[in-house]
Design an enzyme around this catalytic site. Structure first.
Site, PDB file in Angstrom:
ATOM      1  N   ARG A 173      -2.151  68.737  61.161  1.00  0.00           N
ATOM      2  CA  ARG A 173      -2.275  67.308  61.429  1.00  0.00           C
ATOM      3  C   ARG A 173      -0.937  66.623  61.674  1.00  0.00           C
ATOM      4  NH1 ARG A 173      -4.350  65.851  55.638  1.00  0.00           N
ATOM      5  NH2 ARG A 173      -2.269  66.731  55.438  1.00  0.00           N
TER       6      ARG A 173
ATOM      7  N   LYS B 254      -5.298  82.458  48.805  1.00  0.00           N
ATOM      8  CA  LYS B 254      -5.980  82.041  47.596  1.00  0.00           C
ATOM      9  C   LYS B 254      -5.911  80.522  47.475  1.00  0.00           C
ATOM     10  CE  LYS B 254      -4.102  81.896  43.673  1.00  0.00           C
ATOM     11  NZ  LYS B 254      -3.308  81.908  42.437  1.00  0.00           N
TER      12      LYS B 254
ATOM     13  N   HIS C 231      -1.332  88.608  46.593  1.00  0.00           N
ATOM     14  CA  HIS C 231      -0.005  89.171  46.879  1.00  0.00           C
ATOM     15  C   HIS C 231       0.419  90.214  45.839  1.00  0.00           C
ATOM     16  CE1 HIS C 231       1.287  86.072  44.024  1.00  0.00           C
ATOM     17  NE2 HIS C 231       2.459  86.659  43.953  1.00  0.00           N
TER      18      HIS C 231
ATOM     19  N   LYS D  94       2.697  94.133  46.111  1.00  0.00           N
ATOM     20  CA  LYS D  94       3.956  94.438  45.417  1.00  0.00           C
ATOM     21  C   LYS D  94       4.108  95.958  45.386  1.00  0.00           C
ATOM     22  CE  LYS D  94       3.812  90.362  42.429  1.00  0.00           C
ATOM     23  NZ  LYS D  94       5.036  89.590  42.489  1.00  0.00           N
TER      24      LYS D  94
ATOM     25  N   GLU E 207       4.992  84.158  32.632  1.00  0.00           N
ATOM     26  CA  GLU E 207       5.972  83.449  33.460  1.00  0.00           C
ATOM     27  C   GLU E 207       6.804  82.540  32.572  1.00  0.00           C
ATOM     28  OE1 GLU E 207       4.581  82.246  37.551  1.00  0.00           O
ATOM     29  OE2 GLU E 207       2.700  82.257  36.451  1.00  0.00           O
TER      30      GLU E 207
ATOM     31  N   ASP F 291      -6.210  80.922  38.097  1.00  0.00           N
ATOM     32  CA  ASP F 291      -4.962  81.103  38.838  1.00  0.00           C
ATOM     33  C   ASP F 291      -4.474  82.548  38.795  1.00  0.00           C
ATOM     34  OD1 ASP F 291      -2.740  79.986  40.308  1.00  0.00           O
ATOM     35  OD2 ASP F 291      -1.520  80.203  38.500  1.00  0.00           O
TER      36      ASP F 291
ATOM     37  N   HIS G 142      -5.125  88.318  40.261  1.00  0.00           N
ATOM     38  CA  HIS G 142      -4.051  89.302  40.072  1.00  0.00           C
ATOM     39  C   HIS G 142      -4.316  90.245  38.894  1.00  0.00           C
ATOM     40  CE1 HIS G 142      -2.288  86.586  42.855  1.00  0.00           C
ATOM     41  NE2 HIS G 142      -1.789  85.740  41.988  1.00  0.00           N
TER      42      HIS G 142
ATOM     43  N   LYS H  49       2.082  80.239  31.432  1.00  0.00           N
ATOM     44  CA  LYS H  49       3.278  79.570  31.941  1.00  0.00           C
ATOM     45  C   LYS H  49       4.145  79.177  30.747  1.00  0.00           C
ATOM     46  CE  LYS H  49       1.706  78.818  36.306  1.00  0.00           C
ATOM     47  NZ  LYS H  49       2.316  79.486  37.465  1.00  0.00           N
TER      48      LYS H  49
HETATM   49  P1  NDP Z   1       0.492  72.424  51.132  1.00  0.00           P
HETATM   50  O1  NDP Z   1      -0.049  71.371  50.242  1.00  0.00           O
HETATM   51  O2  NDP Z   1       1.952  72.438  51.435  1.00  0.00           O
HETATM   52  O3  NDP Z   1      -0.370  72.354  52.459  1.00  0.00           O
HETATM   53  C1  NDP Z   1      -0.115  73.121  53.624  1.00  0.00           C
HETATM   54  C2  NDP Z   1      -0.421  72.270  54.828  1.00  0.00           C
HETATM   55  O4  NDP Z   1      -1.814  72.007  54.883  1.00  0.00           O
HETATM   56  C3  NDP Z   1       0.241  70.925  54.824  1.00  0.00           C
HETATM   57  O5  NDP Z   1       1.555  70.989  55.331  1.00  0.00           O
HETATM   58  C4  NDP Z   1      -0.663  70.110  55.677  1.00  0.00           C
HETATM   59  O6  NDP Z   1      -0.347  70.370  57.019  1.00  0.00           O
HETATM   60  C5  NDP Z   1      -2.017  70.692  55.400  1.00  0.00           C
HETATM   61  N1  NDP Z   1      -2.725  69.895  54.381  1.00  0.00           N
HETATM   62  C6  NDP Z   1      -2.327  69.595  53.156  1.00  0.00           C
HETATM   63  N2  NDP Z   1      -3.247  68.881  52.487  1.00  0.00           N
HETATM   64  C7  NDP Z   1      -4.269  68.718  53.324  1.00  0.00           C
HETATM   65  C8  NDP Z   1      -5.513  68.081  53.223  1.00  0.00           C
HETATM   66  N3  NDP Z   1      -5.901  67.483  52.089  1.00  0.00           N
HETATM   67  N4  NDP Z   1      -6.323  68.112  54.265  1.00  0.00           N
HETATM   68  C9  NDP Z   1      -5.952  68.716  55.384  1.00  0.00           C
HETATM   69  N5  NDP Z   1      -4.760  69.341  55.538  1.00  0.00           N
HETATM   70  C10 NDP Z   1      -3.935  69.360  54.524  1.00  0.00           C
HETATM   71  O7  NDP Z   1       0.010  73.808  50.537  1.00  0.00           O
HETATM   72  P2  NDP Z   1       0.783  75.170  50.374  1.00  0.00           P
HETATM   73  O8  NDP Z   1       1.542  75.461  51.615  1.00  0.00           O
HETATM   74  O9  NDP Z   1       1.468  75.172  49.089  1.00  0.00           O
HETATM   75  O10 NDP Z   1      -0.440  76.191  50.224  1.00  0.00           O
HETATM   76  C11 NDP Z   1      -1.283  76.519  51.291  1.00  0.00           C
HETATM   77  C12 NDP Z   1      -2.334  77.490  50.806  1.00  0.00           C
HETATM   78  O11 NDP Z   1      -1.699  78.636  50.263  1.00  0.00           O
HETATM   79  C13 NDP Z   1      -3.218  76.937  49.686  1.00  0.00           C
HETATM   80  O12 NDP Z   1      -4.497  77.481  49.829  1.00  0.00           O
HETATM   81  C14 NDP Z   1      -2.542  77.473  48.430  1.00  0.00           C
HETATM   82  O13 NDP Z   1      -3.451  77.598  47.381  1.00  0.00           O
HETATM   83  C15 NDP Z   1      -2.076  78.829  48.915  1.00  0.00           C
HETATM   84  N6  NDP Z   1      -0.937  79.360  48.162  1.00  0.00           N
HETATM   85  C16 NDP Z   1       0.255  78.688  48.125  1.00  0.00           C
HETATM   86  C17 NDP Z   1       1.321  79.227  47.436  1.00  0.00           C
HETATM   87  C18 NDP Z   1       2.657  78.557  47.450  1.00  0.00           C
HETATM   88  O14 NDP Z   1       3.589  79.149  46.887  1.00  0.00           O
HETATM   89  N7  NDP Z   1       2.794  77.391  48.038  1.00  0.00           N
HETATM   90  C19 NDP Z   1       1.211  80.504  46.696  1.00  0.00           C
HETATM   91  C20 NDP Z   1      -0.079  81.129  46.826  1.00  0.00           C
HETATM   92  C21 NDP Z   1      -1.096  80.557  47.536  1.00  0.00           C
HETATM   93  P3  NDP Z   1      -0.661  69.280  58.160  1.00  0.00           P
HETATM   94  O15 NDP Z   1      -0.457  67.940  57.551  1.00  0.00           O
HETATM   95  O16 NDP Z   1       0.298  69.613  59.241  1.00  0.00           O
HETATM   96  O17 NDP Z   1      -2.071  69.536  58.540  1.00  0.00           O
HETATM   97  C1  BG6 Z   2       0.290  82.711  42.213  1.00  0.00           C
HETATM   98  C2  BG6 Z   2      -0.085  81.636  41.238  1.00  0.00           C
HETATM   99  O1  BG6 Z   2      -0.858  83.306  42.749  1.00  0.00           O
HETATM  100  O2  BG6 Z   2       1.052  83.699  41.540  1.00  0.00           O
HETATM  101  C3  BG6 Z   2       1.148  81.042  40.601  1.00  0.00           C
HETATM  102  O3  BG6 Z   2      -0.786  80.605  41.921  1.00  0.00           O
HETATM  103  C4  BG6 Z   2       1.993  82.121  39.979  1.00  0.00           C
HETATM  104  O4  BG6 Z   2       0.792  80.092  39.608  1.00  0.00           O
HETATM  105  C5  BG6 Z   2       2.255  83.213  40.987  1.00  0.00           C
HETATM  106  O5  BG6 Z   2       3.203  81.533  39.576  1.00  0.00           O
HETATM  107  C6  BG6 Z   2       2.965  84.380  40.331  1.00  0.00           C
HETATM  108  O6  BG6 Z   2       3.379  85.264  41.321  1.00  0.00           O
HETATM  109  P1  BG6 Z   2       4.634  86.185  41.079  1.00  0.00           P
HETATM  110  O7  BG6 Z   2       4.680  87.051  42.280  1.00  0.00           O
HETATM  111  O8  BG6 Z   2       5.813  85.279  40.941  1.00  0.00           O
HETATM  112  O9  BG6 Z   2       4.370  86.911  39.810  1.00  0.00           O
END
Ligand code: NDP
Ligand code: BG6
Length: 465
Positions: free
Chosen positions: A43, A132, A162, A166, A200, A219, A224, A310
């Site tokens: 978006r 996830k 993920h 590993k 963690e 989570d 995992h 955590k």
């Molecule tokens: P973000 O909140 O950063 O969202 C990613 C993108 O999705 C945003 O940049 C936005 O892009 C779009 N977005 C966010 N909220 C909404 C909404 N309510 N409705 C529509 N679009 C939205 O999330 P993450 O990048 O942290 O995570 C993305 C996915 O990966 C999730 O499912 C999360 O659970 C999973 N995940 C994330 C991890 C992490 O370390 N961040 C680790 C493991 C899993 P735009 O505005 O351009 O559409």
């Molecule tokens: C993610 C969880 O799936 O795994 C996090 O959403 C967690 O809460 C993470 O911190 C842990 O991953 P790693 O690879 O750092 O052990």
């Protein structure tokens, strides 16, 4: 001849895309005569140039940045996906759709990808990667699987856990099945207990919006930890091909009885309620421990304990296999205490395996001491261990599935954790625990009274340092 792989990342402007996906793509930008093109979709208002800059900055790859494309769309409006389809139609390529957005958008995106004709069920040149959380309970996981199955065959779907990517987790298969030493002891006859810790040191940081809805069981345990347990307890697969590994894991998960709140402990770290974004009266668990039973021929009667949390003492993900004591040791007429053999699999950090045995202390007297035989995993490789996301993406590009859980595994895992989540949602409070501790005392009691002895992490246990 060179071919193109289009990686369509929904949510390419987000945290995951920038921190994990793009950096892992650098090594994969062009390999085996194939060029990767990133198509970011979402978006956000941004220009092509801005997106290319984002790709360049986060991946460190000029090649990826220079051919990246940005498509602005509205997830809820299928017609707005047309430019993505036009890009795919314009190049003889294979395409991977990557859902890197919050889960509430999955349904819309899957619907639009399906309706637009971009997904071709049964066509191996079209696949989908799903992040996830894969549902928040059994019912929602089933719904997601149904939606995925509407446009993709199971062989076209990659569900990310993920941990499976590993190296040390993949090495579990090598440890168990390429060494004739271990398999004969790997059962109820010689194993007294299995303890899994996924601890963690960090608190929830800035993730309250996600975490306060989710908690430790969803989570970490549903995905995992149960995947680790499945790999540790499954029967040998007929071959190491993904299909057979998945089949073996499914059977292992099917044998695990649903988690019983009477044999589980939930905790919340002191100060959690003051974290930004956490509800002031939140009962969400930041720690969970549970006793697990596996009802099958190999494991019947072996108590298994898992814990995760955590803000604990330190980061440590480890699997400890504790063997039964040797029958006895009589030295000079005196009965000496045996030293239980431990197989400690250090998933992270300090990756490796320790076999803790009893040895004679050097000297005149015959005295037993715990001693460790250590494999340090990093020493097996000249280069640093790859990041799990690099392994994930390289598997997806290669079309391999062994590092991904299948849809049925996801549902089986929810079946195991759902009763505990439901019980905790409807009653009681988590037990507080100090930050920097190993969690609530009740978790020690759970192991002590349940036949597990005590929690073990290497370093704290003699012979495992
Ligand atoms: P973000 O909140 O950063 O969202 C990613 C993108 O999705 C945003 O940049 C936005 O892009 C779009 N977005 C966010 N909220 C909404 C909404 N309510 N409705 C529509 N679009 C939205 O999330 P993450 O990048 O942290 O995570 C993305 C996915 O990966 C999730 O499912 C999360 O659970 C999973 N995940 C994330 C991890 C992490 O370390 N961040 C680790 C493991 C899993 P735009 O505005 O351009 O559409
Ligand atoms: C993610 C969880 O799936 O795994 C996090 O959403 C967690 O809460 C993470 O911190 C842990 O991953 P790693 O690879 O750092 O052990």
């Amino acid at each position: 001849m060179s071919s193109t792989v289009d990686l369509v990342i929904f949510g390419a402007s987000g945290d995951l895309a920038r921190r994990k996906i793009m950096p892992s793509l650098k090594q994969l930008a062009s390999r085996n005569g194939r060029t990767l093109r990133i198509i970011g979709a979402g978006r956000s208002e941004q220009t092509q140039a801005q997106f290319r800059e984002l790709v360049g900055d986060s991946s460190g790859s000029e090649a990826l940045a220079s051919n990246a494309e940005w498509v602005r769309l509205d997830y809820a409006d299928p017609a707005s996906f047309a430019p993505v389809k036009a890009l795919l139609d314009g190049s003889p390529s294979s395409a991977i759709f990557y859902l890197a957005t919050p889960p509430e958008t999955f349904s819309d995106i899957l619907g639009a990808v399906g309706q637009s004709g971009m997904a071709i069920k049964g066509d191996p040149s079209r696949s989908i990667v799903v992040e996830k959380p894969l549902g928040h309970d059994l019912a929602s996981a089933r719904k997601l699987n149904t939606q995925l199955a509407a446009s993709f065959d199971e062989s076209q779907i990659y569900r990310i856990d993920h941990y499976l990517a590993k190296d040390t987790v993949q090495n579990l298969l090598a440890l168990r099945f390429s060494n004739s030493l271990f398999e004969p002891v790997w059962n109820r006859n010689l194993i007294e207990t299995i303890l899994i810790t996924a601890a963690e040191e960090e608190g929830i940081g800035l993730r309250a919006g996600y975490y306060d809805q989710i908690g430790a069981v969803r989570d970490m345990i549903q995905n995992h930890v149960l995947q680790l347990l499945a790999l540790v307890t499954m029967e040998p697969p007929i071959t190491f091909d993904a299909e057979y590994i998945r089949r073996a894991k499914r059977l292992a998960l099917r044998s695990i009885t649903p988690l019983d709140p009477a044999f589980a402990v939930r905790g919340q770290y002191d100060g959690y309620l003051n974290e930004e974004g956490v509800a002031p009266d939140s009962r969400r668990e930041t720690y969970a421990a549970a006793r697990i039973s596996i009802e099958n021929w190999r494991w019947d009667g072996v108590p298994i304990f898992v814990r995760t949390g955590k803000a604990l003492k330190r980061r440590a993900t480890e699997i400890v296999i504790k063997l039964r004591d040797a029958p006895m040791l009589r030295v000079a007429g005196r009965r000496q205490r045996g030293i239980p053999t431990l197989i400690v699999i250090r998933i992270q950090p300090d990756e490796g395996i320790t076999l803790r045995i009893g040895a004679k202390r050097p000297g005149v007297r015959f005295e037993m001491v715990p001693a460790g035989m250590r494999l340090d995993y990093a020493r097996l490789s000249r280069s640093a261990l790859p990041d799990a996301y690099e392994n994930v993406l390289s598997e997806v590009l290669a079309g391999g599935h062994s590092a991904f859980p299948g849809g049925e595994e996801i549902e089986l895992s929810w079946e195991i954790v759902d009763p505990l989540i439901k019980a905790w949602e409807s009653e009681g409070y988590p037990e507080p625990y100090p930050q920097g501790s190993w969690g609530p005392q009740a978790a020690d009691d759970l192991v002590g009274s349940g036949g597990g002895g005590r929690w073990i992490v290497s370093g704290d246990e003699p012979g495992t340092a």
